[in-house]
Design a protein around this motif. Sequence first.
Motif, PDB file in Angstrom:
ATOM      1  N   GLY A   1      20.090 -20.955  -1.726  1.00  0.00           N
ATOM      2  CA  GLY A   1      20.008 -20.138  -2.830  1.00  0.00           C
ATOM      3  C   GLY A   1      18.490 -19.630  -2.806  1.00  0.00           C
ATOM      4  N   GLU A   2      17.791 -19.634  -3.858  1.00  0.00           N
ATOM      5  CA  GLU A   2      16.376 -19.228  -3.886  1.00  0.00           C
ATOM      6  C   GLU A   2      15.553 -20.327  -3.147  1.00  0.00           C
ATOM      7  OE1 GLU A   2      14.824 -20.857  -7.954  1.00  0.00           O
ATOM      8  OE2 GLU A   2      16.834 -20.002  -8.184  1.00  0.00           O
ATOM      9  N   PRO A   3      14.381 -19.866  -2.639  1.00  0.00           N
ATOM     10  CA  PRO A   3      13.697 -20.649  -1.599  1.00  0.00           C
ATOM     11  C   PRO A   3      13.837 -22.106  -1.916  1.00  0.00           C
ATOM     12  CG  PRO A   3      12.443 -18.586  -2.158  1.00  0.00           C
ATOM     13  CD  PRO A   3      13.674 -18.565  -3.055  1.00  0.00           C
ATOM     14  N   GLU A   4      13.820 -22.959  -1.027  1.00  0.00           N
ATOM     15  CA  GLU A   4      14.176 -24.347  -1.148  1.00  0.00           C
ATOM     16  C   GLU A   4      15.288 -24.944  -1.767  1.00  0.00           C
ATOM     17  OE1 GLU A   4      10.394 -26.120  -2.261  1.00  0.00           O
ATOM     18  OE2 GLU A   4       9.281 -25.427  -0.603  1.00  0.00           O
ATOM     19  N   VAL A   5      16.325 -24.024  -2.238  1.00  0.00           N
ATOM     20  CA  VAL A   5      17.380 -24.397  -2.955  1.00  0.00           C
ATOM     21  C   VAL A   5      18.617 -24.102  -2.358  1.00  0.00           C
ATOM     22  CG1 VAL A   5      18.519 -24.048  -5.193  1.00  0.00           C
ATOM     23  CG2 VAL A   5      16.153 -23.994  -5.084  1.00  0.00           C
ATOM     24  N   ALA A   6      19.473 -25.087  -2.520  1.00  0.00           N
ATOM     25  CA  ALA A   6      20.827 -25.266  -1.899  1.00  0.00           C
ATOM     26  C   ALA A   6      21.639 -25.502  -3.047  1.00  0.00           C
ATOM     27  CB  ALA A   6      21.054 -26.080  -1.027  1.00  0.00           C
ATOM     28  N   GLU A   7      22.889 -24.866  -3.063  1.00  0.00           N
ATOM     29  CA  GLU A   7      24.191 -25.363  -3.994  1.00  0.00           C
ATOM     30  C   GLU A   7      25.340 -25.610  -3.254  1.00  0.00           C
ATOM     31  OE1 GLU A   7      26.893 -23.119  -7.478  1.00  0.00           O
ATOM     32  OE2 GLU A   7      25.906 -21.726  -5.816  1.00  0.00           O
ATOM     33  N   ILE A   8      25.636 -27.067  -3.732  1.00  0.00           N
ATOM     34  CA  ILE A   8      26.768 -27.513  -3.369  1.00  0.00           C
ATOM     35  C   ILE A   8      28.147 -26.858  -3.965  1.00  0.00           C
ATOM     36  CG2 ILE A   8      28.325 -29.667  -3.290  1.00  0.00           C
ATOM     37  CD1 ILE A   8      25.838 -31.382  -2.944  1.00  0.00           C
ATOM     38  N   THR A   9      29.019 -26.508  -3.018  1.00  0.00           N
ATOM     39  CA  THR A   9      30.280 -25.979  -3.342  1.00  0.00           C
ATOM     40  C   THR A   9      31.644 -26.285  -2.629  1.00  0.00           C
ATOM     41  OG1 THR A   9      31.210 -23.798  -3.879  1.00  0.00           O
ATOM     42  CG2 THR A   9      29.974 -24.066  -1.813  1.00  0.00           C
ATOM     43  N   ARG A  10      32.739 -26.091  -3.145  1.00  0.00           N
ATOM     44  CA  ARG A  10      33.873 -26.447  -2.574  1.00  0.00           C
ATOM     45  C   ARG A  10      34.152 -27.949  -2.365  1.00  0.00           C
ATOM     46  NH1 ARG A  10      36.721 -22.664  -4.136  1.00  0.00           N
ATOM     47  NH2 ARG A  10      35.891 -20.617  -3.438  1.00  0.00           N
ATOM     48  N   MET A  11      33.473 -28.860  -3.156  1.00  0.00           N
ATOM     49  CA  MET A  11      33.617 -30.355  -3.049  1.00  0.00           C
ATOM     50  C   MET A  11      35.074 -30.753  -3.397  1.00  0.00           C
ATOM     51  SD  MET A  11      31.215 -32.577  -2.068  1.00  0.00           S
ATOM     52  CE  MET A  11      31.791 -33.941  -2.682  1.00  0.00           C
TER      53      MET A  11
END
Length: 146
Positions: free
Chosen positions: A62-72
Motif C-alpha cells: 500500500g502506501e509506504p511501509e503499509v501492506a494489506e492482507i487480502t484473500r484469506m
Amino acid sequence: MLIETRPALDPELAALVTAQQRELTDAGARAGERIFEPRDDIEYLVGVVNGRAVACGGWRAGEPEVAEITRMYVRPAHRGRGLGRQMIVALEEEALAAGRLVIRLETAAHLLAVIALYQSSGYARIPAYGDPRNICFEKRLPALVQ
C-alpha cells in the motif's frame, strides 16, 4: 501446514479463491460483487496439508511501509486447527521482510469468526478505508533489527 508462495495464475489458488467467493456469496455478499482477477501486485501464499491446498492469503503493498492482507481463506473442513493464524503470521513475515511495518485488512461485518481471529492476532479496528459496509483492522509490526 506447509506454506508456499504461488503465482497469481496458480490453479489451486484459483480454486481456493473461487470457494471463498462462493462461501461469501452464500453468506450474504451480493452476487457478482467478488470476482477473482489474478493480480501481479499481490504476493500469494497457499497452505498445503497432506498434498492438498487448503488455505490461502495474499498481501499487497500500500502506501509506504503499509501492506494489506487480502484473500484469506481456509477450507471449512480444515477450520479450527490454527491454519488461519499460521497464514496470518506467514503473510506478516513476508510483508515485514519487504519493509512493511503496518498491516491493514478489510473484512465483511457478518464474518464474526474472522473478526475474532484478527482481533486475537493483535489487529485493532480502524475507520473503514474501502467498502463502508466492511470492518477494517490494522496491526503495527516491530521493525526487524539488523
